[in-house]
Write a protein that holds these residues in place. Structure first.
Motif, short mmCIF file in Angstrom:
data_model
loop_
_atom_site.label_atom_id
_atom_site.label_comp_id
_atom_site.label_asym_id
_atom_site.label_seq_id
_atom_site.Cartn_x
_atom_site.Cartn_y
_atom_site.Cartn_z
N ASP A 1 53.31 47.72 -64.96
CA ASP A 1 54.12 46.51 -65.09
C ASP A 1 53.78 45.51 -63.99
OD1 ASP A 1 56.45 44.95 -66.15
OD2 ASP A 1 57.24 45.37 -64.15
N LEU A 2 53.64 45.99 -62.77
CA LEU A 2 53.33 45.09 -61.65
C LEU A 2 51.91 44.54 -61.77
CD1 LEU A 2 54.97 47.09 -58.72
CD2 LEU A 2 55.80 44.96 -59.75
N ALA A 3 50.98 45.37 -62.24
CA ALA A 3 49.60 44.90 -62.42
C ALA A 3 49.55 43.78 -63.44
CB ALA A 3 48.70 46.05 -62.83
N VAL A 4 50.29 43.93 -64.53
CA VAL A 4 50.32 42.89 -65.56
C VAL A 4 50.89 41.59 -64.99
CG1 VAL A 4 51.41 42.17 -67.72
CG2 VAL A 4 50.42 44.46 -67.53
N LYS A 5 51.94 41.70 -64.19
CA LYS A 5 52.54 40.50 -63.58
C LYS A 5 51.55 39.81 -62.64
CE LYS A 5 57.36 41.96 -63.96
NZ LYS A 5 58.58 42.46 -63.27
N CYS A 6 50.77 40.59 -61.90
CA CYS A 6 49.76 40.02 -61.02
C CYS A 6 48.69 39.29 -61.83
CB CYS A 6 49.11 41.11 -60.17
SG CYS A 6 50.17 41.84 -58.91
N ILE A 7 48.25 39.92 -62.89
CA ILE A 7 47.21 39.33 -63.74
C ILE A 7 47.72 38.02 -64.35
CG2 ILE A 7 45.90 39.63 -65.88
CD1 ILE A 7 45.89 42.68 -65.21
N GLU A 8 48.94 38.03 -64.85
CA GLU A 8 49.51 36.83 -65.45
C GLU A 8 49.68 35.71 -64.44
OE1 GLU A 8 51.99 38.96 -69.12
OE2 GLU A 8 53.05 38.37 -67.29
N ALA A 9 49.84 36.09 -63.17
CA ALA A 9 49.95 35.09 -62.11
C ALA A 9 48.58 34.65 -61.60
CB ALA A 9 50.77 35.65 -60.95
N GLY A 10 47.52 35.26 -62.14
CA GLY A 10 46.16 34.92 -61.72
C GLY A 10 45.78 35.49 -60.38
N LYS A 11 46.51 36.52 -59.91
CA LYS A 11 46.24 37.11 -58.60
C LYS A 11 45.38 38.37 -58.73
CE LYS A 11 49.01 34.34 -56.15
NZ LYS A 11 50.26 34.72 -55.47
N PRO A 12 44.30 38.46 -57.98
CA PRO A 12 43.54 39.71 -57.93
C PRO A 12 44.45 40.82 -57.43
CG PRO A 12 42.32 37.94 -56.90
CD PRO A 12 43.70 37.42 -57.13
N VAL A 13 44.25 42.02 -57.95
CA VAL A 13 45.15 43.12 -57.59
C VAL A 13 44.37 44.40 -57.34
CG1 VAL A 13 45.58 43.58 -60.04
CG2 VAL A 13 47.14 44.50 -58.35
N PHE A 14 44.73 45.08 -56.26
CA PHE A 14 44.27 46.43 -56.00
C PHE A 14 45.41 47.34 -56.40
CE2 PHE A 14 43.91 50.34 -53.70
CZ PHE A 14 42.56 50.60 -53.62
N GLU B 1 58.41 40.35 -57.51
CA GLU B 1 58.06 39.13 -58.22
C GLU B 1 57.86 37.96 -57.25
OE1 GLU B 1 59.62 42.03 -60.91
OE2 GLU B 1 60.47 41.23 -59.05
N ALA B 2 58.70 37.90 -56.22
CA ALA B 2 58.57 36.83 -55.22
C ALA B 2 57.26 36.96 -54.46
CB ALA B 2 59.75 36.87 -54.26
N LEU B 3 56.87 38.19 -54.14
CA LEU B 3 55.60 38.40 -53.43
C LEU B 3 54.43 37.98 -54.31
CD1 LEU B 3 54.58 41.36 -51.19
CD2 LEU B 3 53.05 40.63 -53.02
N ILE B 4 54.45 38.39 -55.58
CA ILE B 4 53.35 38.06 -56.49
C ILE B 4 53.22 36.55 -56.67
CG2 ILE B 4 52.56 38.25 -58.89
CD1 ILE B 4 53.91 41.07 -58.90
N ALA B 5 54.37 35.86 -56.77
CA ALA B 5 54.35 34.42 -57.03
C ALA B 5 54.10 33.58 -55.79
CB ALA B 5 55.69 34.00 -57.65
N SER B 6 54.22 34.16 -54.60
CA SER B 6 54.13 33.39 -53.37
C SER B 6 52.78 32.71 -53.19
CB SER B 6 54.39 34.31 -52.17
OG SER B 6 54.15 33.61 -50.96
N PRO B 7 52.77 31.43 -52.87
CA PRO B 7 51.52 30.72 -52.58
C PRO B 7 50.87 31.20 -51.27
CG PRO B 7 53.40 29.30 -52.13
CD PRO B 7 53.94 30.52 -52.80
N GLU B 8 51.63 31.96 -50.48
CA GLU B 8 51.10 32.50 -49.23
C GLU B 8 50.32 33.79 -49.44
OE1 GLU B 8 53.99 32.50 -45.93
OE2 GLU B 8 55.36 31.50 -47.32
N VAL B 9 50.30 34.29 -50.68
CA VAL B 9 49.61 35.54 -51.01
C VAL B 9 48.45 35.26 -51.95
CG1 VAL B 9 49.83 37.78 -52.16
CG2 VAL B 9 51.66 36.97 -50.65
#
Length: 332
Positions: free
Chosen positions: A84-97, A62-70
């Motif tokens: 679960d992790l993909a959904v968290k990335c999407i909700e954070a607005g982060k592109p995900v592979f 969660e810290a990695l997904i939320a980090s402004p450095e990522v």
């Protein structure tokens, strides 16, 4: 699209075999990206892995997904965590592979599709790397040209030297045959309509609860019949084969281009030990495409949630077929 000169990528599950490969490729071979952060359950191992790359070790996923450095996240953790992790990335607005599979159940796959739909934009690329393998690409170009007529059958082999003792009969589908599900959909340009599974005698190298090998049967919407030998404990090495039988000829995936050595009373050719030897180019190419698309340099996105979801639909039907012994329809 991200109009950035360089994409800062965070890798989840960085110390597993596939995670290490992806992280190394991001840090070393992929233009326009850098390995910014990593996370794995084994903190000590992660710290040692991250140090040579100068990547930051995060305290949690969660810290990695939320980090402004990522800027973007690569998911390479164990299969059951992907959705679960993909959904968290999407909700954070982060592109995900997201490494394949998108999910291990159809219910979880739906959650990812729904999350991306709610976000209103495409954020996910799924790790179906065979679409980026030069030999599969050549096969598709020949098939699409129409020079050999319509495809009639596909014969596939997926043999892995060994799998962990906890590997299950269902994981032969969600973790191994998922590649053939996707690549056959991609090669043929159509979905699957029905599937079945047959079990021969199990190898002595399989765990007591594992049925291995398995013969996976699939039929496409236009009637192409596909058979896939899925062997998780072949013992001798790693081998991926595919042959398309068409009206006017066949297209066969070439055997790994290893030198043929003749020595005293023998003639031998090396066999890859695992996927890291066979799909080196494909693994790098899929990440390069992902980064290029994020930077606006590649117009067409890679395989996304719809492809991941379609593979999960077929996988669920196959797992049901394992239990019934019948042909099962592929329906969402």
């Amino acid at each position: 699209m991200m109009q950035k000169k360089e994409i800062a990528v965070g890798v989840l599950g960085a110390c597993g075999n596939i995670g290490r490969t992806h992280a190394h490729n991001i840090a070393t071979y992929v233009d326009g990206a850098r390995l910014a952060a990593v996370y794995d359950l084994d903190a000590e191992k992660t710290t040692a892995f991250a140090e040579p790359y100068g990547a930051k070790v995060m305290d949690s996923a969660e810290a990695l997904i939320a980090s402004p450095e990522v800027d973007a996240v690569l998911i390479a953790s164990w299969d059951g965590t992907h959705a679960d992790l993909a959904v968290k990335c999407i909700e954070a607005g982060k592109p995900v592979f997201c490494e394949k599979p998108l999910a291990t159940t159809l219910e979880d796959a739906k959650k990812v599709v729904e999350a991306e739909r709610a976000a209103g934009k495409r954020l996910v690329q799924v790790g179906f790397m065979r679409r980026f393998d030069p030999d599969y690409i050549k096969m598709k170009k020949i098939l699409d040209s129409g020079e050999l007529g319509a495809p009639l059958m596909a014969h596939c082999i997926s043999r892995t030297r060994s799998h962990p003792a906890h590997h299950t009969t269902a994981q032969h589908i969600t973790n191994i045959a998922i590649h053939e599900i996707d690549i056959c959909r991609w090669l043929l340009g159509e979905d699957l309509s029905e599937v079945s599974v047959r079990f021969p005698r199990s190898t002595q190298f399989a765990g007591p609860e594992l049925k291995d090998p398995q013969l996976v049967l699939m039929q496409s919407e236009s009637g192409v019949l596909i058979d896939v030998e899925v062997s998780g404990n072949s013992y001798y090495g790693y081998e991926i084969l595919c042959e398309l039988v068409c009206e006017k000829g066949t297209i066969r995936l070439p055997v790994s281009a290893e030198p043929l050595v003749r020595s005293y009373l023998q003639c031998a050719q090396a066999i890859p030990e695992d996927w890291t030897n066979r799909f080196v180019t494909a693994y790098r190419a899929e990440l390069q495409h992902w980064v290029d698309h994020l930077r606006g340099l590649a117009a067409e996105p890679g395989p996304g949630t719809q492809d991941g979801y379609a593979a999960c639909v077929a996988a669920e039907a196959l797992i049901h077929a394992q239990q019934t012994g019948q042909w099962e329809p592929v329906t969402a």
